[in-house]
Design a protein around this motif. Structure first.
Motif, PDB file in Angstrom:
ATOM      1  N   PRO A 279      59.829  21.605  41.743  1.00 18.29           N
ATOM      2  CA  PRO A 279      59.906  22.955  41.180  1.00 18.29           C
ATOM      3  C   PRO A 279      58.757  23.187  40.191  1.00 18.29           C
ATOM      4  N   VAL A 280      57.982  24.230  40.444  1.00 20.11           N
ATOM      5  CA  VAL A 280      56.896  24.583  39.521  1.00 20.11           C
ATOM      6  C   VAL A 280      57.057  26.001  38.997  1.00 20.11           C
ATOM      7  N   CYS A 281      57.937  26.775  39.602  1.00 17.91           N
ATOM      8  CA  CYS A 281      58.207  28.145  39.177  1.00 17.91           C
ATOM      9  C   CYS A 281      59.719  28.335  39.057  1.00 17.91           C
ATOM     10  N   ALA A 282      60.103  29.456  38.478  1.00 20.72           N
ATOM     11  CA  ALA A 282      61.515  29.823  38.459  1.00 20.72           C
ATOM     12  C   ALA A 282      62.009  29.991  39.897  1.00 20.72           C
ATOM     13  N   SER A 283      63.298  29.832  40.107  1.00 21.69           N
ATOM     14  CA  SER A 283      63.852  29.866  41.460  1.00 21.69           C
ATOM     15  C   SER A 283      63.740  31.240  42.114  1.00 21.69           C
ATOM     16  N   CYS A 284      63.443  32.277  41.319  1.00 22.05           N
ATOM     17  CA  CYS A 284      63.297  33.620  41.893  1.00 22.05           C
ATOM     18  C   CYS A 284      61.923  33.830  42.527  1.00 22.05           C
ATOM     19  N   VAL A 285      61.051  32.811  42.478  1.00 21.16           N
ATOM     20  CA  VAL A 285      59.667  32.968  42.937  1.00 21.16           C
ATOM     21  C   VAL A 285      59.461  32.347  44.313  1.00 21.16           C
ATOM     22  N   THR A 286      58.989  33.162  45.253  1.00 23.96           N
ATOM     23  CA  THR A 286      58.543  32.687  46.559  1.00 23.96           C
ATOM     24  C   THR A 286      57.182  33.315  46.845  1.00 23.96           C
ATOM     25  N   LEU A 287      56.210  32.478  47.179  1.00 23.38           N
ATOM     26  CA  LEU A 287      54.850  32.937  47.457  1.00 23.38           C
ATOM     27  C   LEU A 287      54.508  32.638  48.911  1.00 23.38           C
ATOM     28  N   LEU A 288      54.057  33.670  49.630  1.00 20.82           N
ATOM     29  CA  LEU A 288      53.748  33.547  51.047  1.00 20.82           C
ATOM     30  C   LEU A 288      52.299  33.928  51.313  1.00 20.82           C
ATOM     31  N   GLN A 289      51.660  33.238  52.248  1.00 16.43           N
ATOM     32  CA  GLN A 289      50.370  33.687  52.761  1.00 16.43           C
ATOM     33  C   GLN A 289      50.603  34.349  54.114  1.00 16.43           C
ATOM     34  N   ARG A 290      50.058  35.571  54.244  1.00 20.93           N
ATOM     35  CA  ARG A 290      50.173  36.318  55.497  1.00 20.93           C
ATOM     36  C   ARG A 290      48.795  36.845  55.882  1.00 20.93           C
ATOM     37  N   PRO A 291      47.975  36.037  56.585  1.00 15.10           N
ATOM     38  CA  PRO A 291      46.569  36.382  56.806  1.00 15.10           C
ATOM     39  C   PRO A 291      46.325  37.428  57.881  1.00 15.10           C
ATOM     40  N   HIS A 292      47.349  37.813  58.637  1.00 17.15           N
ATOM     41  CA  HIS A 292      47.112  38.688  59.784  1.00 17.15           C
ATOM     42  C   HIS A 292      47.699  40.083  59.587  1.00 17.15           C
ATOM     43  N   LEU A 293      47.900  40.497  58.352  1.00 22.22           N
ATOM     44  CA  LEU A 293      48.407  41.843  58.086  1.00 22.22           C
ATOM     45  C   LEU A 293      47.353  42.882  58.453  1.00 22.22           C
ATOM     46  N   ARG A 294      47.763  43.914  59.151  1.00 21.54           N
ATOM     47  CA  ARG A 294      46.827  44.981  59.506  1.00 21.54           C
ATOM     48  C   ARG A 294      46.369  45.703  58.241  1.00 21.54           C
ATOM     49  N   ARG A 295      45.065  45.943  58.159  1.00 19.76           N
ATOM     50  CA  ARG A 295      44.415  46.594  57.017  1.00 19.76           C
ATOM     51  C   ARG A 295      44.550  45.806  55.715  1.00 19.76           C
ATOM     52  N   GLU A 316      58.441  28.075  47.553  1.00 18.69           N
ATOM     53  CA  GLU A 316      59.717  28.501  48.130  1.00 18.69           C
ATOM     54  C   GLU A 316      60.825  28.315  47.105  1.00 18.69           C
ATOM     55  N   ASP A 317      61.402  29.429  46.659  1.00 17.56           N
ATOM     56  CA  ASP A 317      62.470  29.390  45.650  1.00 17.56           C
ATOM     57  C   ASP A 317      62.056  28.530  44.458  1.00 17.56           C
ATOM     58  N   GLY A 318      60.782  28.672  44.070  1.00 21.98           N
ATOM     59  CA  GLY A 318      60.274  27.956  42.908  1.00 21.98           C
ATOM     60  C   GLY A 318      59.649  26.619  43.204  1.00 21.98           C
ATOM     61  N   VAL A 319      59.847  26.080  44.418  1.00 20.32           N
ATOM     62  CA  VAL A 319      59.360  24.740  44.763  1.00 20.32           C
ATOM     63  C   VAL A 319      57.991  24.851  45.438  1.00 20.32           C
ATOM     64  N   LEU A 320      57.012  24.072  44.966  1.00 20.03           N
ATOM     65  CA  LEU A 320      55.665  24.077  45.533  1.00 20.03           C
ATOM     66  C   LEU A 320      55.676  23.399  46.899  1.00 20.03           C
ATOM     67  N   ARG A 321      55.250  24.138  47.937  1.00 19.41           N
ATOM     68  CA  ARG A 321      55.322  23.621  49.296  1.00 19.41           C
ATOM     69  C   ARG A 321      53.965  23.325  49.923  1.00 19.41           C
ATOM     70  N   GLY A 322      52.868  23.736  49.308  1.00 22.06           N
ATOM     71  CA  GLY A 322      51.591  23.481  49.965  1.00 22.06           C
ATOM     72  C   GLY A 322      50.395  23.692  49.067  1.00 22.06           C
ATOM     73  N   TRP A 323      49.289  23.000  49.411  1.00 23.12           N
ATOM     74  CA  TRP A 323      48.005  23.160  48.738  1.00 23.12           C
ATOM     75  C   TRP A 323      47.143  24.154  49.511  1.00 23.12           C
ATOM     76  N   LEU A 324      46.036  24.534  48.915  1.00 21.18           N
ATOM     77  CA  LEU A 324      45.045  25.384  49.566  1.00 21.18           C
ATOM     78  C   LEU A 324      43.769  24.568  49.723  1.00 21.18           C
ATOM     79  N   LEU A 325      43.497  24.113  50.953  1.00 13.48           N
ATOM     80  CA  LEU A 325      42.415  23.158  51.173  1.00 13.48           C
ATOM     81  C   LEU A 325      41.440  23.633  52.243  1.00 13.48           C
ATOM     82  N   GLY A 326      40.158  23.363  52.006  1.00 11.34           N
ATOM     83  CA  GLY A 326      39.143  23.400  53.043  1.00 11.34           C
ATOM     84  C   GLY A 326      38.920  21.979  53.524  1.00 11.34           C
ATOM     85  N   SER A 327      37.996  21.789  54.473  1.00 11.67           N
ATOM     86  CA  SER A 327      37.841  20.455  55.057  1.00 11.67           C
ATOM     87  C   SER A 327      37.298  19.446  54.046  1.00 11.67           C
ATOM     88  N   TYR A 328      36.348  19.875  53.180  1.00 15.21           N
ATOM     89  CA  TYR A 328      35.764  18.923  52.236  1.00 15.21           C
ATOM     90  C   TYR A 328      36.814  18.429  51.237  1.00 15.21           C
TER      91      TYR A 328
END
Length: 446
Positions: A279-295, A316-328
Motif C-alpha cells: 500500500p502506497v496510497c489511501a485505499s480510495c486511490v486507483t490509478l489506470l493507464q489507458r493509452p488508446h482513448l480516442r482524442r 489498485e485500491d491504494g496498492v502499487l501494482r506496477g512500474w513505468l519502464l523503458g528498455s534501458y
C-alpha cells in the motif's frame, strides 16, 4: 494554417527514417533506430487589445541512434536531404565509437514491438488564420475585463494551434506513424483594489478545436478568479486539511509517476523503492493507464521505442501494482520494459462520487489551494514544501482568500492520507483526475 499539405507526407518522413537506418547498417551498426518528424504551428498573444506576439513555427527533424554492440551514439539534423541524413548518421557512429560499452544499451526486444495500430482520432487541423486567432484572443481578454470592474491589467490572452507528423522506425523492421494536433486558449489578468494587485488565469487545451472551452468563458473565468483573490490575508502556522483542484492535482500525481519511473528507480532516487505490491496510497486511490482513448492527450499505440502500449493498473485500491519502464531502465533493474519509454500514456485517477462543492463541505475547515510556487519536492525522501495561495474554508464554504503560505508534508504520508478524489474530472488532460482532498498538511504563514 494547419493544412495537412503544409507538412511533409508520412511517406517522405518514412523514407528519411529508412535512409538513416540503411546508412547506419552500412556504417557497421549492429542495431539502429530513427525518428523523422515535422510540425507546424501558429501562436498569437494579445495584451490590452494590442497584438503582443504573432509566431509561425515550422520544424523538421531527423534523429538517429546507432548501436555498435553495446556502444551507443545519437545525432539529429534539420536537413532532410539525403546528404544531411547521412552526415547525421556518420556523427552518431563517430560518437558510438568514442563511448564506452553499457550492457543495458540496445533496442527494445523485437517481439514487443506494436503490431496493432488503433484509430485514436488525434489529428484535427484547425483552419485558423492569423486574423481570426487575433480576434479570438482579443475577445477572450475583453471578456476578462468585463467580468469584474476590478480587473485592470492583463498579462495577455493567447491562442495556439499546432500539428505534427512523425515516424519511428528501427532495425527490427518496425515502422510506426503518428500525426496529431494540439490547440489551446489561455488568459491571464490582474485585478486591483487600492494598492493591492492579484493575478490569475484560465486556459483550455484539446486535440480538436471543437472541444475547446468558449473563449469568452475562459476570459470571464480568468477575470473572476483574479478578482476573487483581492483582500487576501495571511495565516498563522497550523495543521489542516488541504484541497487540490484538478489543475493542481495533476502535478501532485506527477510526483507519484516520477517516483515509479525507471530512471528514478535504478538510480535509487525514489521514496517508493521496494514498494511494489504494497500500500502506497489511501485505499480510495486507483490509478489506470489507458493509452488508446480516442482524442486522448496522451494516447499512443506505441511508446518511444516502438513497444506496444497497453492498459495497465498502476495503483489498485491504494496498492502499487506496477512500474513505468523503458528498455534501458528495465535492463538496469533486471526486468522487462512495460512499454512506458516516454512516460505514462493517459493516466486515469478513478473518481469518487463527491463533486467540488461536496469536497469543500467534507473538508469543513481547511485550505483550498489555487496556486503553487517553487519546486520544493524531493523524490528521494518524499519531502514536500511549496509556496501556496488560495482560499480559507470555514464550515464547508470559501471564507476568504489567503496568500504568502507554505504547505509542507511528506509525499509518502500525503498519498496515504488522501481522503477522497472528486468527480470533477477534466476529460481533456493527460492526467485525468478530480480534486484531491488531503487529510492534513502543515500550513505555514510568512
Amino acid at each position: 494554417m494547419t493544412d495537412p499539405a503544409a507538412l511533409p507526407s508520412p511517406e517522405r518522413l518514412e523514407r528519411c527514417a529508412q535512409l538513416a537506418l540503411d546508412a547506419a547498417r552500412a556504417g557497421g551498426a549492429t542495431q539502429a533506430e530513427a525518428g523523422a518528424s515535422a510540425s507546424r504551428g501558429l501562436s498569437v498573444s494579445v495584451r490590452k487589445a494590442e497584438v503582443e506576439s504573432l509566431e509561425f513555427q515550422q520544424d523538421r527533424n531527423v534523429g538517429v541512434t546507432v548501436y555498435l554492440g553495446r556502444r551507443k551514439g545519437s545525432a539529429s539534423t534539420g536537413d532532410l536531404s539525403d546528404a544531411g541524413i547521412r552526415e547525421a548518421v556518420a556523427a552518431a557512429l563517430a560518437i558510438a565509437r568514442a563511448t564506452g560499452e553499457d550492457p543495458c544499451n540496445g533496442l527494445a526486444d523485437a517481439e514487443l514491438m506494436a503490431r496493432d495500430f488503433p484509430e485514436l482520432d488525434l489529428d484535427h487541423p484547425w483552419d485558423l488564420g492569423a486574423d481570426q486567432a487575433i480576434d479570438l484572443a482579443a475577445a477572450c481578454e475583453a471578456a476578462a475585463f468585463a467580468a469584474d470592474a476590478r480587473v485592470t491589467g492583463s498579462e495577455g490572452a493567447s491562442v495556439a494551434s499546432h500539428r505534427g507528423v512523425s515516424i519511428y522506425a528501427n532495425s527490427h523492421g518496425f515502422v510506426g506513424h503518428r500525426s496529431g494536433t494540439q490547440h489551446s486558449l489561455s488568459c491571464a489578468v490582474v485585478a486591483s483594489a487600492g494598492d493591492e494587485m492579484q493575478r490569475d488565469y484560465w486556459y483550455s487545451s484539446a486535440r480538436s478545436p471543437a472541444d475547446l472551452m468558449d473563449v469568452r468563458a475562459i476570459g470571464r473565468k480568468a477575470g473572476l478568479r483574479a478578482a476573487a483573490r483581492l483582500g487576501a490575508r495571511k495565516l498563522g502556522t497550523c495543521t489542516a486539511p488541504v484541497l487540490l483542484p484538478p489543475e493542481l492535482a495533476r502535478g501532485f500525481w506527477g510526483h507519484l509517476i516520477g517516483a515509479i519511473s525507471g530512471g528514478a528507480l535504478y538510480r535509487k532516487a525514489s521514496f517508493l523503492l521496494d514498494q511494489l505490491d504494497r500500500p502506497v496510497c489511501a485505499s480510495c486511490v486507483t490509478l489506470l493507464q489507458r493509452p488508446h482513448l480516442r482524442r486522448g492527450a496522451g494516447s499512443a499505440a506505441y511508446d518511444h521505442e516502438g513497444v506496444a502500449t497497453r492498459d495497465r493498473t498502476l495503483v489498485e485500491d491504494g496498492v502499487l501494482r506496477g512500474w513505468l519502464l523503458g528498455s534501458y531502465s528495465a535492463r538496469k533493474l533486471g526486468l522487462q520494459t512495460t512499454g512506458n519509454a516516454g512516460g505514462v500514456f493517459n493516466l486515469l485517477v478513478q473518481p469518487g462520487v463527491d463533486d467540488f462543492d461536496a469536497l469543500l463541505r467534507r473538508m469543513g475547515r481547511g485550505l483550498l489551494v489555487t496556486e503553487l510556487l517553487g519546486h520544493g519536492v524531493n523524490l528521494v525522501t518524499g519531502d514536500y514544501s511549496r509556496g501556496a495561495a488560495g482560499f480559507w474554508v470555514e464550515d464547508g464554504a470559501i471564507a476568504h482568500p489567503v496568500q504568502e503560505l507554505t504547505i509542507a508534508g511528506n509525499l509518502a504520508q500525503m498519498l496515504k492520507e488522501i481522503v477522497a478524489v472528486g468527480s470533477d474530472v477534466d476529460p481533456l488532460a493527460n492526467v485525468r483526475t478530480g480534486s484531491v482532498l488531503l487529510e492534513r498538511m502543515t500550513i505555514a504563514g510568512h
